[in-house]
Design a protein around this motif. Structure first.
Motif, short mmCIF file in Angstrom:
data_model
loop_
_atom_site.label_atom_id
_atom_site.label_comp_id
_atom_site.label_asym_id
_atom_site.label_seq_id
_atom_site.Cartn_x
_atom_site.Cartn_y
_atom_site.Cartn_z
N PHE A 252 50.03 -27.03 -73.53
CA PHE A 252 50.94 -26.30 -72.84
C PHE A 252 51.94 -25.67 -74.10
N LEU A 253 51.91 -26.39 -75.22
CA LEU A 253 52.58 -25.79 -76.44
C LEU A 253 52.19 -24.67 -77.07
N ALA A 254 50.68 -24.93 -77.08
CA ALA A 254 49.89 -23.59 -77.81
C ALA A 254 50.00 -22.32 -76.78
N PHE A 255 49.83 -22.79 -75.58
CA PHE A 255 49.95 -21.60 -74.67
C PHE A 255 51.24 -20.77 -74.60
N VAL A 256 52.34 -21.50 -74.92
CA VAL A 256 53.65 -20.96 -75.03
C VAL A 256 53.86 -20.29 -76.41
N ALA B 37 51.39 -18.77 -77.77
CA ALA B 37 50.70 -17.37 -77.93
C ALA B 37 51.23 -16.34 -76.79
N LEU B 38 52.01 -16.85 -75.74
CA LEU B 38 52.88 -15.97 -75.02
C LEU B 38 53.86 -15.51 -75.77
N LEU B 39 54.80 -16.26 -76.77
CA LEU B 39 55.72 -15.68 -77.57
C LEU B 39 55.17 -14.72 -78.28
N LEU C 40 52.54 -12.74 -78.03
CA LEU C 40 52.36 -11.57 -77.23
C LEU C 40 53.70 -10.73 -77.02
N ARG C 41 54.60 -11.54 -76.69
CA ARG C 41 55.83 -11.09 -76.36
C ARG C 41 56.59 -10.21 -77.50
N LEU C 42 56.46 -10.70 -78.58
CA LEU C 42 56.83 -10.00 -79.81
C LEU C 42 56.13 -8.70 -80.05
N ARG C 43 54.91 -8.89 -79.83
CA ARG C 43 53.99 -7.52 -79.86
C ARG C 43 54.38 -6.52 -79.01
N ARG C 44 54.43 -6.98 -77.80
CA ARG C 44 54.97 -5.93 -76.85
C ARG C 44 56.26 -5.32 -76.91
N TRP C 45 57.25 -6.27 -77.62
CA TRP C 45 58.61 -5.66 -77.85
C TRP C 45 58.47 -4.41 -78.86
N HIS C 46 57.50 -4.90 -79.88
CA HIS C 46 57.40 -4.09 -80.87
C HIS C 46 56.91 -2.71 -80.37
N ARG C 47 55.89 -2.65 -79.65
CA ARG C 47 55.38 -1.46 -78.87
C ARG C 47 56.27 -0.74 -78.00
N SER C 48 57.19 -1.26 -77.40
CA SER C 48 58.21 -0.90 -76.59
C SER C 48 59.28 0.15 -77.20
N ARG C 49 59.48 -0.41 -78.59
CA ARG C 49 60.35 0.53 -79.29
C ARG C 49 59.88 1.99 -79.61
N VAL C 50 58.45 2.06 -79.51
CA VAL C 50 57.97 3.45 -79.51
C VAL C 50 57.98 3.99 -78.28
N LEU C 51 57.22 3.21 -77.20
CA LEU C 51 57.04 3.74 -76.07
C LEU C 51 57.72 3.24 -74.91
N GLN C 52 59.12 3.60 -74.85
CA GLN C 52 60.12 2.97 -74.05
C GLN C 52 60.03 3.66 -72.80
N PHE D 83 55.26 -14.06 -65.15
CA PHE D 83 56.34 -14.66 -65.50
C PHE D 83 55.99 -16.00 -66.25
N LEU D 84 56.89 -16.37 -67.14
CA LEU D 84 56.33 -17.58 -67.73
C LEU D 84 56.94 -18.70 -66.71
N GLN D 85 55.95 -19.80 -66.62
CA GLN D 85 55.86 -20.99 -65.87
C GLN D 85 56.35 -22.02 -66.65
N THR D 86 57.09 -23.09 -66.03
CA THR D 86 57.49 -24.25 -66.78
C THR D 86 56.55 -25.38 -66.25
N TYR D 87 56.06 -25.94 -66.97
CA TYR D 87 55.16 -27.29 -66.49
C TYR D 87 55.91 -28.46 -66.48
N SER D 88 56.14 -29.22 -65.51
CA SER D 88 56.70 -30.24 -65.44
C SER D 88 55.83 -31.53 -65.01
N HIS D 89 55.80 -32.62 -65.69
CA HIS D 89 54.96 -33.74 -65.77
C HIS D 89 55.96 -34.84 -65.52
N GLU D 90 55.61 -35.72 -64.94
CA GLU D 90 56.44 -37.06 -64.64
C GLU D 90 55.34 -38.28 -64.69
#
Length: 932
Positions: free
Chosen positions: A704-708, A710-712, A714-726, A749-756
């Motif tokens: 789960f930590l690795a997946f989060v 990776a998503l972050l 990708l999010r930073l890359r997406r944010w960099h591209r959005s500056r050019v292609l708003q 959407f980011l999912q929150t994994y809950s374990h108990e």
């Protein structure tokens, strides 16, 4: 002109002094004096101060003055001597003409008393006028054959004086042919006539010059002369003759100009020039010739100017008819003017009070005025009146003077100004009238206290109010004016709970606004009774009171207080027993709570916040009774912990919680025995299983930590591209960027994994739960709508979960609402299951608790909104669409009506034809999971 007093003898002076010192009354309040005419200005007339009973200095102090109407002031008051004196020379002949008695009337006003005194002054005639002829020379024609004794009319003289000073006799110069004879008429006038004593002979004497002298009876005697020329004519033996010796006619004063009044007729039997008659006025006055016109040929008399009855009531004149032979005849004409109602009555204000106090006594004099009408007879009779609906009346004083008096009490608050119309009407036909308006202002006295619109006021104020807040406003009206109507407000002194009331409530003395000086507590005081006093500023001041009831409104400021179970003082926890043989609905215990508030703020409801086994017990919503929801099983834990929340219905609601511990055993010894049987297991398989479970949890956490991470990235890359292609992401502006990341054009959407995980005394009884993420809320771009596999789910993860025996969450009930038996009613009316459709196993309960805590954590962080869509309570984006508001109890369908057993039914359930799901809807699935 000679001095009129120079020839007076001792006797006349004595009589004059007696007349000047004599005064007598011609009625009540009438004063009379006499004074000769032609006295100098300032001559003494009479001691008016003495006759009025006043001192000379009091004339000015009391406002004594002379009131005379429509004529020049002939007399004046001497304030030093207190005497009445002449204001100028007085000419009796100008004032009274030929009247035998000349009286001048006027009034004396005493302003301080508003009283009038009538004064008459007789003007005594003196011999200051000479007899006068109209012409200095008069020609008289006589026929030579006139018989002896023929009388020829001579011009007569006029004397303006009266009595003995008037014309007394005539004298004719001596001659042999003529003598003088005098004839007196009915009016007292003496007419001279020339009497032929001897026959005339024109051939001897054609003209006889005579001197005619007129004498009066004054001392000294005055006289006037005229020259008489007697012309002797040729013989004409017939004289003219009038048909009447006297003509009389009466005409109205409003006759039109040029109207023929009468025609005189005379005849002469002679022929020729001796028979032609000519008419003319004889000895006419200037006034006659200016007013009337006589036709010399026809003998017609007509008017030249308007007649005025008030100026002259009749006219005397003599008309002569003369023929061509110098013979003449005379006739008298009397024209009487008839009065016409052509004069409007007039009102003259003498004294007036512009204002009067409203507490004046009846009979107070307001005004003094006089009325006058220039007409006579009935046309001059006057009646004076005022409207009957007024508290005033008219009272006649002396002469034509009237007093305006009050007849009753006045009230300024009803009528503050009076416009009194005085109507004066004469008795003519048609009657003429005039109106005079008298304005009277009624001044105010403080005779009215302030008045409140209502006898009782009441108002409300919520408790815990801020200090200084405005409570209420009272207003009193005072119908008086000025300072008498200026109202001030105050509170009556009183004590409340031992303290002065003024320390709790104050009032603005000018506006009447009440303010709270303290914060009220409904639980301490619920009602205050105040007395508000309104006082005016009059002298003395008047006041009135009104009662104001101040009701304190309850606010939800007290939390419910739990009476049972009470918190132990020794630190221990109370235990309730539930026998294992208890049937569903068995009463385990009852939570008792009270609320110090009142009304809706004190209505309490009970609910379970947390339970070790949610499906085992049910809590009465309004009774607080804890009952078993199902039969107890052997696998049920010995110790059950329940957290009960007690909540009121205030806005906002307040609540309190209590923890209940329920021991599942038939008795206390059984409880102790069961606790002793719980020993740790020595089976190595259970220990290895626990180890496997711990390793699995650690592996899943690392994935789960690795997946989060990776998503972050990708999010930073997406944010960099959005500056050019708003522009490419403008269509997704509605969703907060913090809630999703983009992968290959897909927004997930980011999912929150809950374990108990929980461990029991035996490791083999431990459980690890990995709820499967849900991607139902994933927003997919148009390019990837056809993909059927979720982007973030891998088969490996599913395989691991299968190997580890993951228990997946059962889907929630589609209709999570209360049944009819679970809806609120009266405290003793609910004997069935009151727990609702809450999850009935430990896994579902703790999952719901985790969702609620996660939602609260998001709200506290403030970094995200309350959810992806309406109606999800912020849970759908994290925990899937199954947890939406449809799974929260619909409290609108659980309305409790106090004092009634009625409840509102589930309209939606009835409409859909579905019965509400029971509280045990998930029992079968839960059982299978436990076995698995």
């Amino acid at each position: 002109m000679a001095d009129p007093l120079r020839g007076w003898g001792c006797r006349e002076l004595f009589l004059l002094s007696m007349l000047l010192g004599t005064l007598w009354g011609a009625g009540a309040g009438q004063i009379r004096y006499s004074v000769p005419e032609e006295l100098d200005k300032g001559s003494f007339v009479g001691n008016i101060a003495k006759d009025l009973g006043l001192e000379p200095r009091e004339l000015a102090e009391r406002g004594v003055r002379i009131i005379s109407r429509g004529r020049t002031q002939l007399f004046a008051l001497n304030p030093r001597s207190g005497s009445l004196v002449t204001a100028g020379r007085i000419d009796r002949e100008e004032l009274c003409a030929q009247s035998a008695l000349c009286l001048l009337s006027f009034n004396i006003l005493v302003e301080s008393k508003m009283k009038m005194y009538g004064v008459e002054v007789e003007i005594i005639d003196i011999n200051d006028n000479f007899p006068r002829f109209r012409d200095e020379e008069v020609k008289v024609k006589v026929n030579e054959n006139a018989a002896v004794g023929t009388r020829l009319v001579l011009p007569f003289a006029r004397d303006a004086d009266v009595g003995v000073n008037s014309l007394q006799s005539y004298q004719l110069s001596s001659n042999m042919h003529f003598s003088l004879a005098a004839k007196s008429d009915t009016d007292g006038q003496k007419y001279p006539e020339l009497v032929l004593e001897q026959p005339l002979d024109r051939e001897k004497v054609a003209v006889h010059d005579l001197l005619l002298t007129a004498l009066d009876g004054g001392d000294p005697v005055h006289s006037g002369t005229t020259h008489i020329r007697v012309m002797v004519l040729d013989a004409n033996d017939n004289a003219p003759l009038f048909t009447q010796s006297e003509y009389r006619v009466s005409v109205p004063e409003n006759i039109a100009l040029g109207t023929r009044l009468l025609t005189l007729t005379a005849t002469d039997p002679d022929e020729g020039i001796n028979g032609i008659l000519t008419y003319s006025f004889r000895n006419e006055e200037d006034k006659i010739s200016e007013t009337f016109q006589l036709d010399s040929n026809l003998g017609e008399i007509s008017t030249l100017q308007s007649l005025d009855y008030e100026e002259s009531r009749f006219y005397h004149m003599e008309v002569v008819a003369q023929d061509g032979g110098a013979l003449l005849a005379s006739a008298k004409v009397l024209i009487t003017v008839q009065d016409v109602n052509d004069n409007v009555p007039e009102v003259i204000l003498t004294s007036l009070a512009s204002s009067i106090s409203e507490d004046c006594l009846p009979g107070t004099i307001i005004a003094l005025f006089s009325v006058h009408d220039g007409d006579s007879g009935e046309n001059g009779e006057i009646s004076c009146s005022i409207p009957r609906n007024l508290p005033f009346k008219l009272e006649k004083s002396v002469d034509n003077y009237y007093h305006l008096l009050t007849t009753g009490a006045l009230d300024r608050e009803e009528i503050s100004d009076y416009n009194i119309t005085v109507t004066v009407t004469d008795c003519g036909n048609p009657p003429l009238s005039t109106e005079n308006h008298i304005s009277l202002k009624v001044t105010d006295i403080n005779d009215n206290p302030p008045v409140f619109p209502h006898t009782l006021y009441y108002t409300y104020i919520p408790e815990n109010n801020p200090r200084g807040i405005s409570i209420f406003s009272v207003n009193a009206h005072d119908p008086d004016s000025g300072n008498n109507a200026q109202v001030t407000y105050s509170l009556a002194e009183n004590k409340f709970q031992g303290t002065p009331l003024s320390s709790c409530v104050s009032i603005n003395s000018d506006s009447g606004v009440l303010y709270a000086l303290c914060s009220f507590d409904y639980e301490q005081v619920r009602e205050l009774q105040l007395w508000v006093t309104a006082s005016d500023s009059g002298d003395p001041p008047l006041s009135s009171n009104v009662s104001l009831n101040l009701f304190i409104l309850d606010q939800n400021d007290n939390t419910p207080e739990i009476l049972y179970p009470a918190l132990p003082t020794d630190g221990s926890t109370g235990v309730e027993l539930a026998p294992r043989s208890a049937e569903p609905g068995y009463l385990v215990t009852k939570v008792v709570a009270v609320d110090r508030d009142s009304g809706q703020n004190a209505w309490l409801s009970y609910r379970l916040l947390k339970a070790s086994d949610p499906g085992l017990f049910a809590l009465g919503l309004h009774t607080g009774e804890l009952r078993t929801a199902r039969a107890l099983l052997d696998r049920d834990a010995l110790k059950q912990s329940l957290v009960v929340a007690v909540q009121d219905h205030g806005q906002p609601p307040l609540s309190a919680t209590v923890t209940l511990t329920v021991a599942v055993a038939d008795s206390i010894p059984d409880v102790l025995a069961d606790l002793g049987n719980l020993k740790p297991s020595a089976d190595p398989e259970d220990s290895s299983l626990t180890l496997y479970l711990v390793v699995a949890v650690a592996a899943v956490s690392c994935v789960f930590l690795a997946f989060v991470i990776a998503l972050l990235a990708l999010r930073l890359r997406r944010w960099h591209r959005s500056r050019v292609l708003q522009a490419s992401v403008s269509g997704l502006a509605g969703a907060p960027a913090s809630h999703f990341v983009g992968v290959d054009g897909v927004r997930a959407f980011l999912q929150t994994y809950s374990h108990e995980a929980w461990l029991t005394a035996d490791s083999r009884g431990s459980h690890v739960i990995f709820p499967q993420p849900n991607y139902a809320d994933t927003l997919i771009s148009q390019e990837s709508c056809e993909k059927s596999e979720p982007l973030l789910i891998s088969e490996k993860i599913n395989a691991k979960e299968t190997e580890l025996g993951v228990v997946q969450q059962a889907p929630p009930n589609t209709d999570w609402r209360f049944s009819q038996a679970q809806r609120p009613g009266t405290s003793g009316s609910q004997n069935g299951d009151e727990t609702g459709t809450w999850p009935n196993n430990q896994f579902d309960t703790e999952m719901l608790q985790a969702m609620i805590l996660a939602s609260a954590s998001e709200a506290a962080d403030g970094s995200s909104t309350l959810g992806g869509s309406a109606g999800t309570m912020g849970l759908s984006a994290r925990y899937g669409p199954q947890f939406t508001l449809q799974h929260v109890p619909d409290y609108r369908q659980n309305v409790y009506i106090p004092g009634s057993n009625a409840t509102l039914t589930n309209a939606a359930g009835k409409r859909d034809g579905k019965a509400p799901a029971g509280g045990n809807g998930n029992k079968k699935k839960s059982g299978k999971k436990e076995k698995k």
